[in-house]
Design a protein around this motif. Structure first.
Motif, PDB file in Angstrom:
ATOM      1  N   ASP A  35       0.802  -1.218   0.000  1.00  0.00           N
ATOM      2  CA  ASP A  35       0.000   0.000   0.000  1.00  0.00           C
ATOM      3  C   ASP A  35       0.838   1.273   0.000  1.00  0.00           C
ATOM      4  OD1 ASP A  35      -2.385  -1.391   0.027  1.00  0.00           O
ATOM      5  OD2 ASP A  35      -2.479  -1.473   2.217  1.00  0.00           O
ATOM      6  N   GLY A  36       2.095   1.178  -0.369  1.00  0.00           N
ATOM      7  CA  GLY A  36       2.970   2.346  -0.317  1.00  0.00           C
ATOM      8  C   GLY A  36       2.502   3.497  -1.170  1.00  0.00           C
ATOM      9  N   SER A  53       6.212  18.478   2.270  1.00  0.00           N
ATOM     10  CA  SER A  53       7.508  18.518   1.610  1.00  0.00           C
ATOM     11  C   SER A  53       7.521  17.389   0.586  1.00  0.00           C
ATOM     12  CB  SER A  53       8.635  18.339   2.627  1.00  0.00           C
ATOM     13  OG  SER A  53       9.856  18.227   1.968  1.00  0.00           O
ATOM     14  N   LEU A  54       7.084  17.728  -0.608  1.00  0.00           N
ATOM     15  CA  LEU A  54       6.983  16.702  -1.638  1.00  0.00           C
ATOM     16  C   LEU A  54       8.335  16.100  -1.954  1.00  0.00           C
ATOM     17  CD1 LEU A  54       4.430  18.384  -4.063  1.00  0.00           C
ATOM     18  CD2 LEU A  54       4.023  16.694  -2.273  1.00  0.00           C
ATOM     19  N   LEU A  60      12.006   9.944   0.288  1.00  0.00           N
ATOM     20  CA  LEU A  60      11.828   8.878   1.275  1.00  0.00           C
ATOM     21  C   LEU A  60      11.201   7.649   0.640  1.00  0.00           C
ATOM     22  CD1 LEU A  60      12.074   8.161   4.300  1.00  0.00           C
ATOM     23  CD2 LEU A  60       9.750   9.002   4.573  1.00  0.00           C
ATOM     24  N   GLU A  61      10.190   7.870  -0.197  1.00  0.00           N
ATOM     25  CA  GLU A  61       9.545   6.752  -0.885  1.00  0.00           C
ATOM     26  C   GLU A  61      10.542   6.032  -1.792  1.00  0.00           C
ATOM     27  OE1 GLU A  61       5.804   5.873  -3.898  1.00  0.00           O
ATOM     28  OE2 GLU A  61       6.391   7.920  -3.467  1.00  0.00           O
ATOM     29  N   HIS A  62      11.333   6.789  -2.528  1.00  0.00           N
ATOM     30  CA  HIS A  62      12.304   6.196  -3.440  1.00  0.00           C
ATOM     31  C   HIS A  62      13.379   5.417  -2.684  1.00  0.00           C
ATOM     32  CE1 HIS A  62      14.992   5.717  -6.834  1.00  0.00           C
ATOM     33  NE2 HIS A  62      15.952   6.245  -6.111  1.00  0.00           N
ATOM     34  N   VAL A  63      13.926   6.005  -1.634  1.00  0.00           N
ATOM     35  CA  VAL A  63      15.030   5.375  -0.908  1.00  0.00           C
ATOM     36  C   VAL A  63      14.543   4.153  -0.131  1.00  0.00           C
ATOM     37  CG1 VAL A  63      16.697   5.714   0.956  1.00  0.00           C
ATOM     38  CG2 VAL A  63      16.435   7.447  -0.803  1.00  0.00           C
ATOM     39  N   VAL A 169      18.666   1.944  -4.491  1.00  0.00           N
ATOM     40  CA  VAL A 169      18.517   3.168  -3.720  1.00  0.00           C
ATOM     41  C   VAL A 169      18.974   4.387  -4.525  1.00  0.00           C
ATOM     42  CG1 VAL A 169      19.308   4.345  -1.614  1.00  0.00           C
ATOM     43  CG2 VAL A 169      18.735   1.942  -1.540  1.00  0.00           C
ATOM     44  N   GLY A 170      19.843   4.158  -5.513  1.00  0.00           N
ATOM     45  CA  GLY A 170      20.298   5.255  -6.352  1.00  0.00           C
ATOM     46  C   GLY A 170      21.624   5.848  -5.880  1.00  0.00           C
TER      47      GLY A 170
END
Length: 176
Positions: A35-36, A53-54, A60-63, A169-170
């Motif tokens: 459900d992220g 803070s988009l 945060l979602e990406h990492v 994580v990039g």
């Protein structure tokens, strides 16, 4: 008996705490994974504009999502390598040991040791049925399993792990 009971209670409590923590983290990880995107959409819609803070939420979602995906991929690879290796070495129950290695790979450091110990114990009981007798052949196989685990762990932690998690994580593999 009193001394034994006094020593057993903290040990049982720590084991119980570990199991509860493991289950809570596993369940939260599954829910966040499933459900992220819905949670992120709800946060985007319901946070006040001033406090939103988009960039922070997206990062945060990406990492976190990337780390979980990378860790899952790495755990799958470890489970596959352990299962195949134990099958090639003819250790009893290689599929069970591969699945165990998959789940324990989510626990840093300690999971590898527990998984290796389980494989070594199964190797010591190879082809002996219900009677456990330690023969020269079983000790040799146990040492081979230990060497295999050291090789798999070195491969995973120094070569594959940084690349998979770093890419997910990039960040550069050296930093990972």
């Amino acid at each position: 008996l009193t001394n034994l009971a006094n020593n057993a209670v903290p040990l049982l409590r720590s084991i119980f705490d570990f199991i509860i923590d493991f289950l809570v983290v596993a369940m939260l990880s599954i829910y966040f994974h499933l459900d992220g995107s819905r949670i992120m959409g709800w946060l985007h819609d319901n946070l006040p504009l001033r406090q939103r803070s988009l960039f922070l939420l997206d990062t945060l979602e990406h990492v976190v999502g990337g780390y979980i995906r990378g860790q899952f991929t790495l755990s799958f690879l470890i489970g596959l390598l352990v299962g195949l290796g134990m099958a090639l070495l003819q250790v009893p129950h290689p599929i069970l040991l591969g699945v165990l290695a998959f789940f324990l790979a989510f626990i840093p450091v300690l999971g590898t040791f527990i998984s290796a110990a389980a494989c070594i114990l199964f190797a010591l009981t190879q082809n002996q049925g219900w009677v456990v007798s330690l023969t020269h052949q079983s000790w040799v196989l146990a040492v081979i399993v230990l060497v295999y685990f050291v090789a798999v762990h070195a491969f995973e932690s120094h070569i594959v792990g940084p690349r998979i998690v770093g890419h997910a994580v990039g960040i550069h593999p050296i930093i990972a």
